[in-house]
Design a protein around this motif. Structure first.
Motif, PDB file in Angstrom:
ATOM      1  N   SER A   1      -3.646   4.434  -3.518  1.00  0.00           N
ATOM      2  CA  SER A   1      -3.259   3.021  -3.457  1.00  0.00           C
ATOM      3  C   SER A   1      -4.067   2.151  -4.418  1.00  0.00           C
ATOM      4  O   SER A   1      -3.840   0.948  -4.497  1.00  0.00           O
ATOM      5  CB  SER A   1      -3.405   2.470  -2.029  1.00  0.00           C
ATOM      6  OG  SER A   1      -2.309   2.848  -1.228  1.00  0.00           O
TER       7      SER A   1
ATOM      8  N   ALA B   1     -10.236  -0.192   2.557  1.00  0.00           N
ATOM      9  CA  ALA B   1      -9.103  -0.285   1.636  1.00  0.00           C
ATOM     10  C   ALA B   1      -8.283  -1.549   1.907  1.00  0.00           C
ATOM     11  O   ALA B   1      -7.845  -2.232   0.977  1.00  0.00           O
ATOM     12  CB  ALA B   1      -8.225   0.956   1.758  1.00  0.00           C
TER      13      ALA B   1
ATOM     14  N   CYS C   1      -7.654   4.755  -0.798  1.00  0.00           N
ATOM     15  CA  CYS C   1      -8.496   4.284  -1.911  1.00  0.00           C
ATOM     16  C   CYS C   1      -7.893   4.701  -3.254  1.00  0.00           C
ATOM     17  O   CYS C   1      -7.539   3.861  -4.067  1.00  0.00           O
ATOM     18  CB  CYS C   1      -9.914   4.831  -1.785  1.00  0.00           C
ATOM     19  SG  CYS C   1     -10.744   4.352  -0.261  1.00  0.00           S
TER      20      CYS C   1
ATOM     21  N   MET D   1       0.845  -1.199   0.000  1.00  0.00           N
ATOM     22  CA  MET D   1       0.000   0.000   0.000  1.00  0.00           C
ATOM     23  C   MET D   1       0.877   1.246   0.000  1.00  0.00           C
ATOM     24  O   MET D   1       2.006   1.216   0.484  1.00  0.00           O
ATOM     25  CB  MET D   1      -0.882   0.048   1.258  1.00  0.00           C
ATOM     26  CG  MET D   1      -1.974  -0.989   1.346  1.00  0.00           C
ATOM     27  SD  MET D   1      -3.358  -0.719   0.209  1.00  0.00           S
ATOM     28  CE  MET D   1      -4.312   0.527   1.076  1.00  0.00           C
TER      29      MET D   1
ATOM     30  N   ARG E   1      -7.776  -4.526  -0.742  1.00  0.00           N
ATOM     31  CA  ARG E   1      -6.434  -4.922  -1.193  1.00  0.00           C
ATOM     32  C   ARG E   1      -6.252  -6.431  -1.054  1.00  0.00           C
ATOM     33  O   ARG E   1      -5.360  -7.012  -1.667  1.00  0.00           O
ATOM     34  CB  ARG E   1      -5.391  -4.163  -0.371  1.00  0.00           C
ATOM     35  CG  ARG E   1      -3.969  -4.319  -0.828  1.00  0.00           C
ATOM     36  CD  ARG E   1      -3.717  -3.644  -2.170  1.00  0.00           C
ATOM     37  NE  ARG E   1      -2.338  -3.848  -2.572  1.00  0.00           N
ATOM     38  CZ  ARG E   1      -1.931  -4.849  -3.358  1.00  0.00           C
ATOM     39  NH1 ARG E   1      -2.805  -5.709  -3.846  1.00  0.00           N
ATOM     40  NH2 ARG E   1      -0.657  -4.969  -3.662  1.00  0.00           N
TER      41      ARG E   1
ATOM     42  N   THR F   1      -7.329   0.977  -4.673  1.00  0.00           N
ATOM     43  CA  THR F   1      -8.040  -0.172  -4.110  1.00  0.00           C
ATOM     44  C   THR F   1      -9.512  -0.134  -4.530  1.00  0.00           C
ATOM     45  O   THR F   1     -10.066   0.921  -4.787  1.00  0.00           O
ATOM     46  CB  THR F   1      -7.948  -0.181  -2.566  1.00  0.00           C
ATOM     47  OG1 THR F   1      -8.339   1.098  -2.070  1.00  0.00           O
ATOM     48  CG2 THR F   1      -6.532  -0.493  -2.121  1.00  0.00           C
TER      49      THR F   1
ATOM     50  N   CYS G   1     -11.825   2.482  -7.499  1.00  0.00           N
ATOM     51  CA  CYS G   1     -12.586   3.127  -6.429  1.00  0.00           C
ATOM     52  C   CYS G   1     -13.508   4.209  -6.995  1.00  0.00           C
ATOM     53  O   CYS G   1     -13.296   4.718  -8.101  1.00  0.00           O
ATOM     54  CB  CYS G   1     -11.664   3.704  -5.368  1.00  0.00           C
ATOM     55  SG  CYS G   1     -10.593   5.011  -5.930  1.00  0.00           S
TER      56      CYS G   1
END
Ligand SMILES: Cc1ncc(C[n+]2csc(CCOP(=O)(O)OP(=O)(O)O)c2C)c(N)n1
Lengths: 281, 312
Positions: B96, B63, B93, A115, B67, B98, B157
């Motif tokens: 990253s 999130a 969101c 992340m 993931r 997601t 997202c």
């Protein structure tokens, strides 16, 4: 841990600090103090506990690691390189340079990074989500989240603290890099953080306090977390900011100071001396 | 089909889809009653998460779940979701990347009596400014259903904003054309182009009828996809008209009006007027009273259009 492996990790921890130093010196930016305090815990996690390798990058059951204190990205790159995810020479050569993928905080574009982090206080809620997904899917993977101590002033950390115990996420292990310093200085002078163990216990977590530079103690702490059922574990790793370089140790200024050529040589020499100690016992 | 509020349609879609898709996970922050999601929580407890009054945790956890392969749908009042957890939306969101669908319920001035804390007048501007975040305001129940299904089918997202009450239909059960990220042109004219989003689309249709009766030929575009804005649809509407008006249940800066003005100004300059809530706390009232006060009802929209056209 076997003697041989311990010696290898003892050796590696000085080499990886050297890699982080090279990144920061070449890139002219970075966070060496917090790199050096968290690196030993990351090293023990990656080499002794984390079920995650370059071949497992898309494995649904891989362990998940989040560096919530994302500014320690140079330590992260160094450990990822040692674990075979990325090439350390490439990182040192390009870190923070124009157009480089190796930016000053973790991002998903880099193999092994789950992340994008860097805004403090985000990691623990995300980690709770990852750990909860494992429970929902009946998967055995574990989720780890490393935070700074100054970071604990963020309210979102405590929202995650509540979720961790509420959802009984015993597959979740947090770690606090308790180096007692943040940008403005002593954490106790900025925002009082002592009694951390009591705070996490009160939130329903299993708490382990450990010397964050004792590799065997860290190894045991991660094992204890794995064996703990019914509640998440928070490891409070008591560390020294800048650990391994007397020039930088315990000095708030080295949070994000970039060494000049002379300082660079001095830190190199200090790390070399520590590595020599390992070799000569 | 029974008339359902858009939030209830979303709940219904989630119920139907969860039956065959174990990866759908719904998260609420003490908001499941308002979201009409009680039946979902009762029927699919293993796919339902309650985080308490903690919007940052709500979106961060969503999130993390996403993931790890889940289709996470975080549902909370738009006012809190879009601003308290804005950074989680932006970083966890969007940045990253997601698969989180943020559903802002009771959006705009649905809580017209409760003051600015409970109104979401800045959500469009805030979230549309974030790269990789999509922003949708469906205009009626039929479009809401199609949109929600489409979002569950893709992996990116998005933020969806809906109001609290039942709204009049813009489309019919069997006639709701839908292509994701393509605006719908509801009628075409040559004098005025009305480009609206969300619940104001219907008011614009009514306004167009009134204008037409006075001999003003009017285009109405349903721009449910504020981000990514359907630029082609904006340009087609603007090129075919003398003046352009936008209508949105939001603050006047940074939303649909700003985006349309930017596109029109850069490509085919025309007079553009943004019809929106004021840049001030909204004066108390029901949604209908607020719309009337600020010229966002059909009569107000028609009046503004007539005035702008007269000057052109
Ligand atoms: C939300 C947020 N606010 C501010 C910063 C800027 N910042 C980066 S590091 C840092 C201090 C971090 O202190 P600590 O958590 O103790 O980390 P460590 O000492 O281990 O480096 C700050 C304020 C940030 N990255 N995120």
């Amino acid at each position: 841990m076997e003697r041989k492996e311990l010696t290898e990790l003892e050796d590696l921890r000085w080499k990886l600090r050297g890699d982080a130093l090279d990144m920061v010196f070449n890139g002219k930016t970075g966070h060496l103090g917090g790199d050096f305090s968290v690196l030993d815990a990351m090293l023990v996690l990656y080499f002794r506990h984390l079920n995650m390798s370059p071949e497992q990058r898309d494995d649904k059951n891989r362990d998940r690691f989040l560096l919530s204190k994302g500014h320690a990205v140079e330590a992260f790159y160094a450990v990822l390189a040692a674990a075979g995810f990325i090439d350390v020479k490439e990182v040192i050569g390009t870190y923070a340079k124009n157009g480089s993928p190796y930016i000053g905080h973790p991002n998903r574009g880099i193999p092994g990074i789950e992340m994008n982090t860097g805004s403090l206080g985000h990691g623990l809620p995300i980690a709770c989500g990852m750990a909860l997904a494992a429970k929902m899917d009946g998967l055995s993977y574990r989720t780890y989240c490393f935070m700074g101590d100054g970071e604990l002033a963020e309210g979102s950390v405590w929202e995650g603290a509540m979720s961790g115990s509420n959802f009984e996420l015993d597959n979740l292990c947090g770690l606090i890099d308790r180096n007692r310093l943040q940008i403005s200085g002593d954490t106790e002078a900025v925002m009082k953080l002592d009694s951390q163990a009591e705070r996490w216990k009160a939130f329903g977590w299993h708490v382990i306090e450990v010397d964050g530079h004792d590799l065997e103690a860290l190894d045991d702490a991660f094992s204890e977390a794995e064996a703990t059922k019914g509640a998440p574990t928070m490891i409070i790793a008591n560390t020294v900011k800048g650990y391994g370089s007397p020039l930088m140790e315990n000095k708030a200024g080295w949070h994000h100071q970039v060494p000049n050529a002379e300082q660079y040589e001095q830190i190199k020499a200090e790390l070399k001396a520590r590595a020599e100690e390992v070799r000569h016992g | 089909m029974a008339n359902l509020a858009n939030r209830a349609v979303i709940a219904d879609v989630l119920m139907k889809r969860a039956a065959s898709d174990r990866d759908i996970v719904v998260l609420c922050s003490d908001s499941r009653g308002s979201a009409a999601l009680d039946p979902f929580y009762e029927t699919y407890p293993e796919q339902a998460v309650e985080v308490g009054i903690a919007e940052q945790d709500l979106v961060g956890m969503a999130a993390g779940l996403a993931r790890c392969g889940k289709k996470a749908v975080a549902v909370s009042p738009a006012s809190f979701l879009a601003t308290r957890s804005f950074e989680q939306a932006r970083v966890d969101c969007a940045y990253s990347d997601t698969n989180v669908t943020l559903v802002g319920i009771s959006g705009g001035v649905s809580y017209g009596e409760l003051g600015m804390t409970h109104q979401s007048a800045q959500d469009i501007a805030a979230l549309a400014a974030v790269p990789n975040m999509r922003v949708y305001l469906p205009s009626d129940q039929h479009q809401t259903r199609k949109l929600m299904n489409a979002l569950l089918d893709d992996e990116k997202c998005a933020y969806v904003r809906v109001g609290r009450s039942v709204v009049p239909d813009v489309y019919a059960d069997d006639d709701c054309p839908f292509e994701l990220d393509h605006a719908n042109v509801l009628r075409e004219g040559s004098d005025v182009a009305l480009i609206a989003t969300g619940e104001l689309v219907h008011a614009c249709l009514e306004a167009a009828k009134a204008l037409e009766a006075e001999g003003v030929s009017t285009t109405v575009v349903d721009m449910y996809c504020v981000k990514p804005l359907d630029v082609e649809a904006v340009l087609r509407a603007a090129r075919g008209a003398k003046v352009v008006l936008t209508a949105e249940e939001a603050a006047p800066f940074g939303g649909l009006g700003s985006m349309v003005a930017q596109v029109v100004g850069e490509t085919c300059p025309r007079p553009v007027k943004t019809l929106a809530l004021p840049d001030a706390p909204v004066k108390t009232g029901t949604k209908a009273q607020i719309f009337e006060r600020y010229g966002l009802d059909a009569a107000g929209i028609a009046k503004s259009a007539g005035e702008l056209l007269a000057k052109a």
